[in-house]
Scaffold this active site. Structure first.
Site, PDB file in Angstrom:
ATOM      1  N   VAL A  49       0.857  -1.190   0.000  1.00 13.47           N
ATOM      2  CA  VAL A  49       0.000   0.000   0.000  1.00 13.47           C
ATOM      3  C   VAL A  49       0.894   1.242   0.000  1.00 13.47           C
ATOM      4  O   VAL A  49       2.097   1.134   0.150  1.00 13.47           O
ATOM      5  CB  VAL A  49      -0.937   0.061   1.241  1.00 13.47           C
ATOM      6  N   LYS A  80      -1.955  15.537  -7.570  1.00  6.36           N
ATOM      7  CA  LYS A  80      -2.693  15.732  -6.319  1.00  6.36           C
ATOM      8  C   LYS A  80      -2.497  17.175  -5.854  1.00  6.36           C
ATOM      9  O   LYS A  80      -1.364  17.616  -5.658  1.00  6.36           O
ATOM     10  CB  LYS A  80      -2.143  14.744  -5.272  1.00  6.36           C
TER      11      LYS A  80
HETATM   12  C1  LIG Z   1      -2.701   1.179   5.356  1.00  9.44           C
HETATM   13  C2  LIG Z   1      -1.501   1.925   4.872  1.00  9.44           C
HETATM   14  C3  LIG Z   1      -1.654   2.939   3.937  1.00  9.44           C
HETATM   15  C4  LIG Z   1      -0.555   3.683   3.509  1.00  9.44           C
HETATM   16  N1  LIG Z   1      -0.722   4.725   2.644  1.00  9.44           N
HETATM   17  C5  LIG Z   1       0.325   5.532   2.371  1.00  9.44           C
HETATM   18  C6  LIG Z   1       0.189   6.671   1.558  1.00  9.44           C
HETATM   19  O1  LIG Z   1      -0.882   6.952   1.014  1.00  9.44           O
HETATM   20  N2  LIG Z   1       1.263   7.458   1.371  1.00  9.44           N
HETATM   21  C7  LIG Z   1       2.475   7.181   1.931  1.00  9.44           C
HETATM   22  O2  LIG Z   1       3.415   7.962   1.779  1.00  9.44           O
HETATM   23  N3  LIG Z   1       2.656   6.062   2.631  1.00  9.44           N
HETATM   24  C8  LIG Z   1       1.624   5.244   2.882  1.00  9.44           C
HETATM   25  N4  LIG Z   1       1.811   4.126   3.630  1.00  9.44           N
HETATM   26  C9  LIG Z   1       3.159   3.751   4.042  1.00  9.44           C
HETATM   27  C10 LIG Z   1       3.905   3.081   2.895  1.00  9.44           C
HETATM   28  O3  LIG Z   1       3.190   1.949   2.459  1.00  9.44           O
HETATM   29  C11 LIG Z   1       5.290   2.664   3.365  1.00  9.44           C
HETATM   30  O4  LIG Z   1       5.918   3.745   3.978  1.00  9.44           O
HETATM   31  C12 LIG Z   1       6.140   2.248   2.196  1.00  9.44           C
HETATM   32  O5  LIG Z   1       5.497   1.283   1.431  1.00  9.44           O
HETATM   33  C13 LIG Z   1       7.471   1.723   2.664  1.00  9.44           C
HETATM   34  O6  LIG Z   1       7.364   0.454   3.195  1.00  9.44           O
HETATM   35  P1  LIG Z   1       8.715  -0.287   3.521  1.00  9.44           P
HETATM   36  O7  LIG Z   1       9.557  -0.360   2.300  1.00  9.44           O
HETATM   37  O8  LIG Z   1       9.315   0.331   4.734  1.00  9.44           O
HETATM   38  O9  LIG Z   1       8.230  -1.743   3.967  1.00  9.44           O
HETATM   39  P2  LIG Z   1       7.666  -2.970   3.077  1.00  9.44           P
HETATM   40  O10 LIG Z   1       6.928  -2.545   1.888  1.00  9.44           O
HETATM   41  O11 LIG Z   1       6.982  -3.870   4.051  1.00  9.44           O
HETATM   42  O12 LIG Z   1       8.993  -3.701   2.568  1.00  9.44           O
HETATM   43  C14 LIG Z   1       9.751  -4.526   3.416  1.00  9.44           C
HETATM   44  C15 LIG Z   1      10.797  -5.264   2.593  1.00  9.44           C
HETATM   45  O13 LIG Z   1      11.616  -5.999   3.473  1.00  9.44           O
HETATM   46  C16 LIG Z   1      11.696  -7.328   2.996  1.00  9.44           C
HETATM   47  N5  LIG Z   1      11.941  -8.220   4.130  1.00  9.44           N
HETATM   48  C17 LIG Z   1      11.332  -8.224   5.342  1.00  9.44           C
HETATM   49  N6  LIG Z   1      11.834  -9.215   6.110  1.00  9.44           N
HETATM   50  C18 LIG Z   1      12.798  -9.814   5.366  1.00  9.44           C
HETATM   51  C19 LIG Z   1      13.689 -10.914   5.588  1.00  9.44           C
HETATM   52  N7  LIG Z   1      13.721 -11.613   6.724  1.00  9.44           N
HETATM   53  N8  LIG Z   1      14.512 -11.256   4.594  1.00  9.44           N
HETATM   54  C20 LIG Z   1      14.531 -10.593   3.404  1.00  9.44           C
HETATM   55  N9  LIG Z   1      13.721  -9.551   3.142  1.00  9.44           N
HETATM   56  C21 LIG Z   1      12.867  -9.176   4.110  1.00  9.44           C
HETATM   57  C22 LIG Z   1      10.369  -7.567   2.293  1.00  9.44           C
HETATM   58  O14 LIG Z   1      10.446  -8.649   1.401  1.00  9.44           O
HETATM   59  C23 LIG Z   1      10.205  -6.229   1.595  1.00  9.44           C
HETATM   60  O15 LIG Z   1      10.965  -6.218   0.416  1.00  9.44           O
HETATM   61  C24 LIG Z   1       0.726   3.355   4.019  1.00  9.44           C
HETATM   62  C25 LIG Z   1       0.888   2.285   4.903  1.00  9.44           C
HETATM   63  C26 LIG Z   1      -0.209   1.576   5.338  1.00  9.44           C
HETATM   64  C27 LIG Z   1      -0.011   0.452   6.312  1.00  9.44           C
END
Ligand SMILES: Cc1cc2nc3c(=O)[nH]c(=O)nc-3n(C[C@H](O)[C@H](O)[C@H](O)COP(=O)(O)OP(=O)(O)OC[C@H]3O[C@@H](n4cnc5c(N)ncnc54)[C@H](O)[C@@H]3O)c2cc1C
Length: 508
Positions: A49, A80
């Site tokens: 998301v 936007k």
């Molecule tokens: C309901 C919701 C709505 C949102 N809407 C917005 C929005 O409109 N605008 C906005 O700016 N942000 C929004 N966000 C936040 C946004 O989704 C995140 O900030 C963004 O996607 C970054 O996520 P991330 O990369 O930190 O984590 P993730 O997308 O969870 O990525 C984690 C990564 O780590 C890897 N990983 C985890 N554990 C391991 C392991 N043991 N070994 C190898 N790899 C591993 C996974 O495979 C993945 O590649 C929203 C979040 C939520 C929950």
């Protein structure tokens, strides 16, 4: 300071945070001879998301040399101009929080004092009528700002709606083309340095063992390195921000694409609506203390416009942040560092902030305690500031139709926030600090939009005779309305921009 120079970085995780970090390091750090590798697990996947942004993301793309047309094409993005809040102050009320300013300063004083004086004299025009972004958004129009400070169109300011999964793929291509090495697989082991407790290497299931001098934890909510391994505590902010669950459910696109996000308050939280080129993102963010998952799904499905395109995606989270973001030789960026609900679309911004501060403080010549403390203080401030702005949305309500709204309306709010509100209520005064993410426009939009109206105004607003004030404000309203009517429809603008893109649609 340690003497250890940084020759290698391993990024754990390949979601939006991982690939934004990798792309930036590939452009600015890798050419200096630093090896950059990234591990991601297809089996674990990403949070899936995150579709709405705030204007600063354009700076991030610019920094990487990514053009707006290429970005819009690659991510199926749309423009936007702000967020429409529905039913927040009271059921039946709505207002827009625009990115561009309201009116123009007059006699050296902020515009809203003149608007407030006119209001107290009996004028009933909403602040929206003095905002180029609001007038364009309401008309479904869009164009880029012009470089003429006299023109109302110079006040256009935008961010994007986009598919964050496609953005991560786009950045992956970018980073790999510049030398970042990607490893697929699950991180199964974390080796520590016995003496200092720093991370030495990550071991991948049935894969290589990767040593590095610096690790970036982008493993999402798990916080595999910063939390599970290094034990940095997480501050739980449910006391002020009770929403801790979400259900996301995309639906078919509309005939037209509104140039704004919609956030509609519901009985135990709020529902988002984010229009992209190919679909509409929807979701319900709610408090598990005030409703259950089944009822939340029912509320969401009953209120979705258009046919759903997928199964509902249920997500759980704890609003808050880490005590520290940089610990030993590990920097947490993205959801591993903390999470604030997407009410003001700030998570991707916080990733950008984390990446740009990491670049600014990159420890090429060894990790210094002073620099990590600075990084931690800057990131803590950013999270805390956004927290206060989000709390305002909940606390400034007259809703009393559910236990959820009773709770947030009557809760104790942080002192910093109550002082801001008191100052504004008295005389309409508001003082932004240099570099604040949300400036006067944003605070005004939400405070006034949710019924916090100042009792008085700056004496400078009395410097115009009342008939002159009325005439000036009427001219301004007409100018904004006329400028909006002449802009192209948002969809026509997107089509025009796609024609300029070098990258077309689907990525390899
Ligand atoms: C309901 C919701 C709505 C949102 N809407 C917005 C929005 O409109 N605008 C906005 O700016 N942000 C929004 N966000 C936040 C946004 O989704 C995140 O900030 C963004 O996607 C970054 O996520 P991330 O990369 O930190 O984590 P993730 O997308 O969870 O990525 C984690 C990564 O780590 C890897 N990983 C985890 N554990 C391991 C392991 N043991 N070994 C190898 N790899 C591993 C996974 O495979 C993945 O590649 C929203 C979040 C939520 C929950």
């Amino acid at each position: 300071m340690t003497s250890n120079r940084i020759f290698s970085v391993v990024i754990a995780g390949g979601g939006t945070a991982g690939w934004m970090t990798a792309a930036a390091l590939s452009k600015f750090i890798l050419p200096a001879g630093v090896r950059v590798e990234l591990i991601e697990s297809d089996a674990i996947g990403t949070v899936g998301v995150g579709e709405a942004s705030i204007p600063g993301i354009a700076d991030f793309n610019r920094m990487l040399g990514i053009t707006e047309p290429d970005f819009i094409a690659a991510t199926r993005g749309s423009y936007k101009l702000g967020i429409e809040f529905v039913d927040w102050g009271a059921i039946g009320e709505r207002y827009l929080h625009p990115f561009g300013d309201y009116g123009f300063p007059m006699q050296g004083e902020d515009f809203h004092h003149f608007w407030n004086r006119a209001r107290l004299l009996g004028e009933d025009h909403a602040l929206e009528a003095y905002s180029m972004c609001c007038m364009a958004a309401r008309a479904g129009k869009f164009m880029l700002p012009v470089n003429d400070p006299q023109s109302p169109v110079s006040q256009m300011r935008h961010a994007y709606h986009f598919d964050a999964g496609l953005y991560a793929r786009f950045l992956r291509q970018y980073a790999e083309a510049r030398g970042v090495v990607r490893h697929e697989g699950r991180i199964a082991t974390v080796e520590r340095d016995g003496e200092r407790g720093a991370i030495r290497a990550l071991g991948i299931d049935d894969g290589p063992r990767l040593e590095a001098d610096l690790f970036v934890d982008c493993t999402g909510f798990r916080g595999l390195l910063i939390g599970q391994e290094l034990g940095v505590a997480y501050q739980d902010w449910r006391e002020w921000l009770p929403c801790d669950r979400a259900i996301a459910l995309p639906s078919e696109r509309d005939e037209t694409t509104p140039p704004y996000t919609r956030a509609t308050a519901r009985e135990a939280g709020w529902q988002w609506r984010i229009p992209l080129q190919h679909r509409v993102g929807n979701g319900y963010v709610y408090s598990s203390a005030h409703t259950d998952d089944e009822r939340a799904l029912d509320v969401l499905t009953r209120n979705i416009e258009g046919t759903p395109l997928a199964e509902p995606n249920h997500l759980r989270f704890t609003p808050g942040r880490r005590d520290r973001f940089w610990e030993k030789n590990c920097v947490a960026i993205g959801l591993s560092s903390g999470f604030l609900e997407p009410l003001e679309s700030t998570s991707i911004h916080l990733i950008q902030e984390g990446v740009s501060k990491l670049l600014a403080l990159f420890p090429r010549h060894g990790i210094s305690a002073r620099e990590t403390a600075r990084y931690n203080a800057i990131m803590a401030d950013s999270f805390d500031y956004i927290r206060d702005f989000l709390i305002l949305h909940y606390n400034a309500t007259r809703r009393n139709d559910s236990a959820f709204w009773d709770h947030v309306r009557t809760m104790q709010i942080p002192d910093s926030l109550s002082q801001t509100l008191e100052l504004f209520r008295e005389n309409g005064r508001f003082f932004a600090h240099k570099g604040d993410l949300f400036t006067l426009t944003s605070w005004l939009a939400v405070m006034v939009g949710q019924g916090i109206l100042p009792k008085a105004y700056s004496p400078v607003a009395d410097s115009l005779a009342s008939d002159e004030l009325a005439r000036t404000l009427r001219d301004m309203r007409e100018t904004y309305a006329m400028a909006a009517s002449k802009m192209p429809p948002h969809d026509a603008f997107i089509k025009h921009v796609l024609g300029k893109a070098e990258t077309q649609g689907e990525l390899a």
